[in-house]
Write an enzyme that holds these catalytic residues in place. Structure first.
Site, PDB file in Angstrom:
ATOM      1  CG  ASP A   1      -1.763  13.493  66.398  1.00 42.67           C
ATOM      2  OD1 ASP A   1      -1.598  12.802  67.428  1.00 42.67           O
ATOM      3  OD2 ASP A   1      -2.889  13.907  66.047  1.00 42.67           O
TER       4      ASP A   1
ATOM      5  CB  CYS B   1      -3.563  10.357  66.156  1.00 45.07           C
ATOM      6  SG  CYS B   1      -5.074   9.504  65.681  1.00 45.07           S
TER       7      CYS B   1
ATOM      8  CB  THR C   1      -9.292   8.540  68.288  1.00 43.42           C
ATOM      9  OG1 THR C   1      -8.967   8.959  66.948  1.00 43.42           O
ATOM     10  CG2 THR C   1     -10.058   9.642  69.008  1.00 43.42           C
TER      11      THR C   1
ATOM     12  CG  HIS D   1      -8.293 -13.535  61.412  1.00 42.25           C
ATOM     13  ND1 HIS D   1      -9.626 -13.619  61.733  1.00 42.25           N
ATOM     14  CD2 HIS D   1      -7.722 -14.665  61.926  1.00 42.25           C
ATOM     15  CE1 HIS D   1      -9.866 -14.729  62.408  1.00 42.25           C
ATOM     16  NE2 HIS D   1      -8.722 -15.383  62.549  1.00 42.25           N
TER      17      HIS D   1
ATOM     18  CG  HIS E   1      -7.140 -15.627  57.797  1.00 49.04           C
ATOM     19  ND1 HIS E   1      -8.393 -15.104  57.962  1.00 49.04           N
ATOM     20  CD2 HIS E   1      -7.025 -16.640  58.692  1.00 49.04           C
ATOM     21  CE1 HIS E   1      -9.016 -15.753  58.927  1.00 49.04           C
ATOM     22  NE2 HIS E   1      -8.208 -16.697  59.388  1.00 49.04           N
TER      23      HIS E   1
HETATM   24  C1  RB5 Z   1      -5.924  15.946  67.286  1.00 46.54           C
HETATM   25  O1  RB5 Z   1      -6.535  16.871  68.082  1.00 46.54           O
HETATM   26  C2  RB5 Z   1      -6.828  14.747  67.048  1.00 46.54           C
HETATM   27  O2  RB5 Z   1      -7.848  15.095  66.185  1.00 46.54           O
HETATM   28  C3  RB5 Z   1      -6.021  13.584  66.517  1.00 46.54           C
HETATM   29  O3  RB5 Z   1      -5.010  13.252  67.413  1.00 46.54           O
HETATM   30  C4  RB5 Z   1      -6.776  12.283  66.267  1.00 46.54           C
HETATM   31  O4  RB5 Z   1      -7.526  11.912  67.366  1.00 46.54           O
HETATM   32  C5  RB5 Z   1      -7.512  12.213  65.009  1.00 46.54           C
HETATM   33  O5  RB5 Z   1      -8.080  11.184  64.622  1.00 46.54           O
END
Ligand code: RB5
Length: 143
Positions: free
Chosen positions: A8, A65, A67, A98, A133
């Site tokens: 994203d 993304c 996180t 694993h 595994h």
């Molecule tokens: C986008 O702002 C953010 O929420 C997305 O990139 C991600 O971190 C979601 O898990």
């Protein structure tokens, strides 16, 4: 070896870095987007990468993304996908040994590019251990 990459907007910059790194290593890369920092929805890109790997169009995938959490959740909704979110080299090694993760997830806002590329290389260069595994991975794939 064909690798699909997707992100994203929060993962866009790191996805670009990863894509160029993979090309530099000689992999065939399919870039599923997103293609700018304009806001988009991570479930779309996580699912797209999951479908691309599950269908065999790509051998492996990397999703990013902000996180790595949301896009990994989305990828894991696709049957046959084992997506591991990694924040260390150790996790990258173990998710291949694993879990035989077929998609790697990274956080573009939480993991520095240098570490992210070390994670990518470790995940790519590590082999699945099989043995005990394999049974557990089979259980995952039956869900
Ligand atoms: C986008 O702002 C953010 O929420 C997305 O990139 C991600 O971190 C979601 O898990």
């Amino acid at each position: 070896m064909k690798i699909a990459v997707a992100s994203d907007h929060g993962g866009f910059a790191l996805k670009e870095t990863v894509r160029e790194h993979l090309k530099g290593r000689g992999f065939e890369v399919v870039d599923l987007g997103t293609y700018s920092e304009e806001s988009v929805d991570y479930p779309v890109y996580g699912r797209l990468c999951g479908q691309t790997v599950a269908s065999g169009e790509a051998d492996l995938g990397i999703v990013v993304c902000g996180t790595g959490i949301g896009i990994s959740i989305a990828a894991n909704k696709v049957h046959g996908i084992r997506c591991g979110l990694c924040t260390s080299v150790e996790m990258a090694r173990l998710t291949k040994q694993h879990n035989n993760a077929n998609i790697l997830a990274l956080g573009g806002r939480t993991t520095e590019p240098k570490l992210a590329l070390e994670i990518v290389d470790t995940w790519l260069d590590t082999s699945f251990e099989g043995g005990r595994h394999q049974r557990r991975v089979d259980m995952l794939d039956e869900m």
